[in-house]
Enzyme design. Structure first.
Site, short mmCIF file in Angstrom:
data_model
loop_
_atom_site.label_atom_id
_atom_site.label_comp_id
_atom_site.label_asym_id
_atom_site.label_seq_id
_atom_site.Cartn_x
_atom_site.Cartn_y
_atom_site.Cartn_z
N HIS A 1 39.50 61.82 7.77
CA HIS A 1 40.07 63.13 8.12
C HIS A 1 39.87 64.17 7.04
O HIS A 1 40.44 65.26 7.14
CB HIS A 1 41.56 63.01 8.40
CG HIS A 1 41.90 62.19 9.58
ND1 HIS A 1 42.09 62.72 10.84
CD2 HIS A 1 42.07 60.86 9.72
CE1 HIS A 1 42.39 61.75 11.69
NE2 HIS A 1 42.38 60.61 11.02
N LYS B 1 50.48 75.95 9.32
CA LYS B 1 49.79 74.72 8.94
C LYS B 1 50.31 74.30 7.58
O LYS B 1 51.02 75.08 6.93
CB LYS B 1 48.27 74.93 8.88
CG LYS B 1 47.87 76.22 8.12
CD LYS B 1 46.38 76.50 8.15
CE LYS B 1 45.86 77.11 9.41
NZ LYS B 1 45.14 76.20 10.28
N ARG B 2 49.97 73.09 7.10
CA ARG B 2 50.38 72.72 5.75
C ARG B 2 49.87 73.75 4.76
O ARG B 2 48.85 74.39 4.97
CB ARG B 2 49.82 71.33 5.39
CG ARG B 2 50.62 70.18 5.94
CD ARG B 2 52.09 70.26 5.65
NE ARG B 2 52.38 70.18 4.24
CZ ARG B 2 52.67 69.06 3.60
NH1 ARG B 2 52.77 67.92 4.25
NH2 ARG B 2 52.91 69.06 2.31
N LYS C 1 43.13 76.07 2.68
CA LYS C 1 43.46 76.75 3.95
C LYS C 1 43.64 78.25 3.74
O LYS C 1 43.71 79.02 4.67
CB LYS C 1 44.71 76.14 4.56
CG LYS C 1 44.54 74.66 4.96
CD LYS C 1 45.82 74.08 5.53
CE LYS C 1 45.75 72.60 5.83
NZ LYS C 1 45.06 72.26 7.10
N THR D 1 43.57 71.30 14.35
CA THR D 1 43.95 71.08 15.75
C THR D 1 44.86 72.22 16.20
O THR D 1 44.97 72.49 17.40
CB THR D 1 44.67 69.73 15.93
OG1 THR D 1 45.64 69.58 14.87
CG2 THR D 1 43.69 68.58 15.89
N LYS E 1 45.40 74.48 19.86
CA LYS E 1 46.69 74.78 20.52
C LYS E 1 46.82 76.28 20.79
O LYS E 1 47.27 76.69 21.87
CB LYS E 1 47.85 74.29 19.64
CG LYS E 1 47.88 72.78 19.47
CD LYS E 1 48.74 72.31 18.30
CE LYS E 1 48.38 70.86 17.95
NZ LYS E 1 48.91 70.42 16.64
C1 26Q Z 1 46.40 61.12 -0.27
C2 26Q Z 1 46.62 60.63 -1.54
C3 26Q Z 1 47.89 60.61 -2.05
C4 26Q Z 1 48.95 61.11 -1.30
C5 26Q Z 1 48.71 61.61 -0.03
C6 26Q Z 1 47.44 61.63 0.47
C7 26Q Z 1 47.20 62.21 1.79
C8 26Q Z 1 48.23 62.42 2.67
C9 26Q Z 1 48.01 63.01 3.90
C10 26Q Z 1 45.92 62.58 2.19
C11 26Q Z 1 45.71 63.16 3.41
C12 26Q Z 1 46.76 63.39 4.29
C13 26Q Z 1 46.61 64.06 5.56
C14 26Q Z 1 45.49 64.58 5.99
C15 26Q Z 1 45.38 65.37 7.22
O1 26Q Z 1 46.36 65.63 7.88
N1 26Q Z 1 44.17 65.77 7.56
C16 26Q Z 1 43.94 66.62 8.72
O2 26Q Z 1 43.64 65.78 9.82
C17 26Q Z 1 43.53 66.54 11.01
C18 26Q Z 1 43.34 65.57 12.14
O3 26Q Z 1 42.07 65.00 12.09
C19 26Q Z 1 42.39 67.54 10.90
O4 26Q Z 1 42.37 68.33 12.06
C20 26Q Z 1 42.56 68.43 9.67
O5 26Q Z 1 41.43 69.25 9.51
C21 26Q Z 1 42.78 67.57 8.46
O6 26Q Z 1 43.08 68.39 7.33
#
Ligand code: 26Q
Length: 754
Positions: free
Chosen positions: A314, A494-495, A500, A601, A605
């Site tokens: 992702h 979004k986050r 972003k 995503t 929406k």
């Molecule tokens: C990694 C290392 C340490 C702590 C946390 C993390 C971590 C936590 C959450 C790394 C990644 C995430 C989440 C990622 C995420 O939400 N990615 C999003 O996924 C969506 C669904 O595929 C995409 O539409 C987005 O583009 C993408 O940013």
């Protein structure tokens, strides 16, 4: 069903007969209990093969309305509660939203569960039951503060269950318990979401805010999602969490295999495990360990597990690709070490290129590399994302395993993101298309036939206005602010992350503020809306929130500006807030630095709900643009190749852009102007200012001028109401592709084969 619904009316009457006042909470509880029973009566989906979707996050959202949609009883229920003098929204508001995810990846998992059940495919979710989940965000002194989010109470969609297996921990074991929730589809059948919890979890460990004793793993393991990992104890806790999740998952799957008589040596005939990013990667190692315990040789075990596991990537952000120090793994999961070493040796034999090593020369273990070497499939989540993985980030792996790589462009559940959040639009579309777009998304294309029908366009606009009015009321109630439903709603939710580029939107606000002060009043008020949580340890992200809140305050208090421009920050943005603000929005801000947003995503929406995208050529924006044509989307900014070249050559210097343009300089300088310093925190504002000036890793200043121009064009075009309405219509018409039913069908055809 009819007769059953009478039960709800009877129970409400019973409360009245006892001469008691009926509260919305009573009605919620009665309906929820009824629905849980009904869902329980539906049969479990059973097929020859079964999918397990394993994920650290499931960002479910409230379930009452969505379940009613899937059971086909929403309209009847609405009548019942309205007869009692309530609105449906009041009843739905009584439910607490589970805090089991943080962003796109978690919401995707929830949309997928909905689609899998709706397509009548056998597929369960597996994850963790975090007591406080992701923190609840509050604003104080224009800053984000974090408090624990205690999201569950006595009314729950989850059913608590005991489990017999245990998870190895130090010299003993951790004891899991299980929370199961039925995921019901339109066919009135269901799958299950299994969330594991630690039996002895101790909520009282939480001190000030979201602080807690990180060492007490046997009591804290499932308190929070993504506990702070800025120190060794935090990082080890994350490893323990991940291992607990995957060990429970693997043991549950093997238990089910035994019960069903699936032969373990051909388990890949019966089971497929989709690994949602690298957080559950250790399931590969744990499966191999458990198969070895059952007497299999390493090679045999590897072969079986290879045939079962598939991996979704992702992100291409280097800092989000998980690696663990080998020494930490030795300390926390010694039972896996023998297997990691064996796999590492086999793969180094296959390919001596250090870029594909499982254990690298610095003794770090690359989780994604385990997935790619062992798993049978590797997929990205939008076309450009998969291409970048193949051509740059994972190119050495692509050379090794070209057939493993495939794309699955993300999608969204139309049951939630149309039927549930915008019933007005849904029912209208259903009526004029004479078909149900939530089960047949492709029928939306027929809307094109109405592109020149002014009555249809005016109705779409009326619905938009109605959703704006609802949202304005909601924000008054929630945050006590007065907003104008006749403004243009320009939304970025979004986050919070630098890539972003919420900070670029902040620069636009500064631009507009200065313009208005100089007498250039916009034709119509502009309402800039944000919703975003920043990771608690991500300082610059918090600085960006701070800047936005300070700007909001300055504008609110400047009577020469506030009638024309407002900035509104939704506190504690979550799925429920998204369901309210997205249908109300006109402009969908998707302004990530090209190459950095895997898919997005939210963009889908907004499109489905008739907002127009203002976006870069990134992620799924590119696929949206291709579908609607360039006259129905606003794109700007440097493309991914240019950006990737800049990174390669290290030749992006933000300070040069700042010094070459008086306009850019003025906007950036405003961040540390006297009036900002008056309402804000000096340290935070100066830090962000310096970051943009001296680093700007995500190249805000590269695209900011084009961004401003593009948005100005958009605001102008909005005044041509017919033209804008036609754009809305075309966006809605082409959004069918982004149904997660389509995505799931692709996963099933290419990978799962259920
Ligand atoms: C990694 C290392 C340490 C702590 C946390 C993390 C971590 C936590 C959450 C790394 C990644 C995430 C989440 C990622 C995420 O939400 N990615 C999003 O996924 C969506 C669904 O595929 C995409 O539409 C987005 O583009 C993408 O940013």
């Amino acid at each position: 069903m009819e007769k059953n619904l009478d039960m709800i009316v009877e129970q409400i009457s019973k409360i009245k007969k006892e001469n008691k006042k009926v509260y919305t909470k009573d009605v919620y509880e009665i309906i929820q209990k009824y629905m849980k029973l009904e869902i329980n009566k539906t049969p479990v989906i059973e097929q020859e093969r079964k999918l397990y979707y394993i994920s650290a996050e499931f960002l479910l959202g409230k379930m009452l309305t969505c379940n009613a949609v899937n059971l086909g009883i929403l309209e009847d229920l609405k009548k019942i509660v309205e007869n009692e003098g309530f609105t449906w929204d009041e009843i739905q508001d009584e439910e607490k939203e589970p805090s089991l995810g943080n962003g796109g990846l978690g919401r995707l998992a929830a949309c997928f569960l909905d689609s899998i059940a709706n397509l009548n495919l056998a597929g369960d979710g597996i994850g963790l039951y975090y007591h406080f989940g992701l923190f609840e965000q509050k604003f104080k002194d224009n800053k984000q503060i974090e408090v624990p989010n205690k999201w569950f109470d006595t009314t729950s969609w989850f059913t608590k269950k005991d489990v017999l297996f245990k998870v190895p921990y130090k010299n003993g074991y951790l004891e899991p318990i299980l929370y199961d929730m039925e995921i019901v589809g339109r066919q009135h059948t269901h799958n299950i979401l299994h969330l594991f919890d630690l039996k002895n979890v101790d909520e009282s460990l939480v001190r000030e805010g979201i602080e807690f004793d990180k060492q007490a793993v046997d009591k804290n393991l499932t308190l929070f999602l993504y506990p702070d990992d800025s120190d060794e104890a935090g990082r080890k806790l994350r490893i323990y969490q991940q291992y607990f999740m995957v060990s429970c998952a693997a043991q549950m799957i093997l238990e089910e295999a035994d019960q069903r008589g699936w032969k373990i040596d051909e388990l890949d005939q019966y089971v497929v495990v989709q690994i949602n990013d690298t957080h559950p990667t250790m399931i590969i190692l744990e499966f191999i360990r458990l198969l070895k315990e059952r007497g299999f040789m390493l090679n045999q075990a590897m072969k079986i597990v290879s045939g079962m596991c598939a991996y979704t990537n992702h992100t291409i952000l280097a800092e989000a690709l998980e690696t663990w120090p080998y020494s930490y793994l030795k300390d926390t999961v010694p039972q896996l070490i023998e297997i990691i070493e064996a796999l590492d040796a086999v793969m180094k034999e296959r390919n001596s290129n250090p870029s594909t090593a499982i254990i690298d020369e610095n003794q770090n273990v690359h989780m994604a590399h385990i997935d790619i070497h062992i798993g049978k499939s590797v997929n990205g989540v939008a076309k450009i994302h998969t291409d970048i993985l193949k051509e740059t980030e994972l190119k050495d792996f692509y050379k090794m395993y070209p057939t493993k790589f495939n794309n699955k462009t993300n999608g969204i559940s139309f049951r939630r993101w149309l039927c549930t959040c915008n019933p007005e639009l849904y029912l209208y579309l259903k009526k004029i298309l004479k078909n149900d777009p939530s089960s047949n998304p492709n029928v939306l294309k027929r809307l094109i036939m109405f592109a020149d029908d002014e009555e249809v366009i005016r109705t779409l606009q009326k619905i938009k206005l109605h959703k704006k009015q609802e949202w304005v009321k909601h924000m008054k109630k929630k945050q006590g602010i007065d907003l104008n439903p006749n403004a243009i709603f320009d939304t970025q939710v979004k986050r919070l992350h630098e890539y972003k580029r919420q900070q670029m939107n902040a620069l636009y606000i500064i631009y507009k503020l200065l313009k208005i002060r100089r007498g250039w009043k916009p034709q119509r008020p502009i309402q800039v809306i944000f919703g975003a949580k920043a990771a608690p340890a991500y300082t610059i992200a918090k600085d960006i929130i701070h800047v936005l809140l300070c700007l909001a305050e300055i504008i609110r208090n400047d009577a020469s500006v506030s009638p024309y421009l407002q900035v509104c920050f939704i506190e504690n943005y979550n799925v429920s807030e998204a369901e309210k603000v997205i249908p109300a929005s006109d402009i969908s801000e998707q302004i990530s630095l090209a190459s950095k947003e895997a898919s997005g995503t939210g963009n889908m929406k907004f499109m489905l709900n008739g907002a127009i995208t203002l976006g870069t050529n990134d992620g799924a924006n590119i696929e949206i643009a291709k579908l609607v044509g360039k006259e129905n989307i606003y794109t700007f900014g440097k493309d991914s190749n240019t950006v990737i070249e800049h990174y390669k050559n290290c030749d992006y210097v933000s300070k040069d852009l700042y010094e070459q343009s008086d306009e850019i300089k003025e906007l950036v300088d405003f961040i540390v102007s006297d009036e900002m310093l008056e309402v804000g925190n000096q340290e935070s504002l100066i830090r962000l200012y310096r970051e943009i000036l001296n680093k700007d890793w995500f190249m805000t200043l590269l695209d900011v001028e084009e961004y401003i121009q593009c948005k100005e064009q958009m605001l102008n075009d909005y005044e041509n109401r017919l033209k804008w309405g036609k754009m809305m219509l075309k966006n809605i018409a082409m959004s069918g592709f982004f149904s997660s039913d389509r995505t799931i069908n692709e996963y099933n055809e290419d990978i799962w084969k259920i």
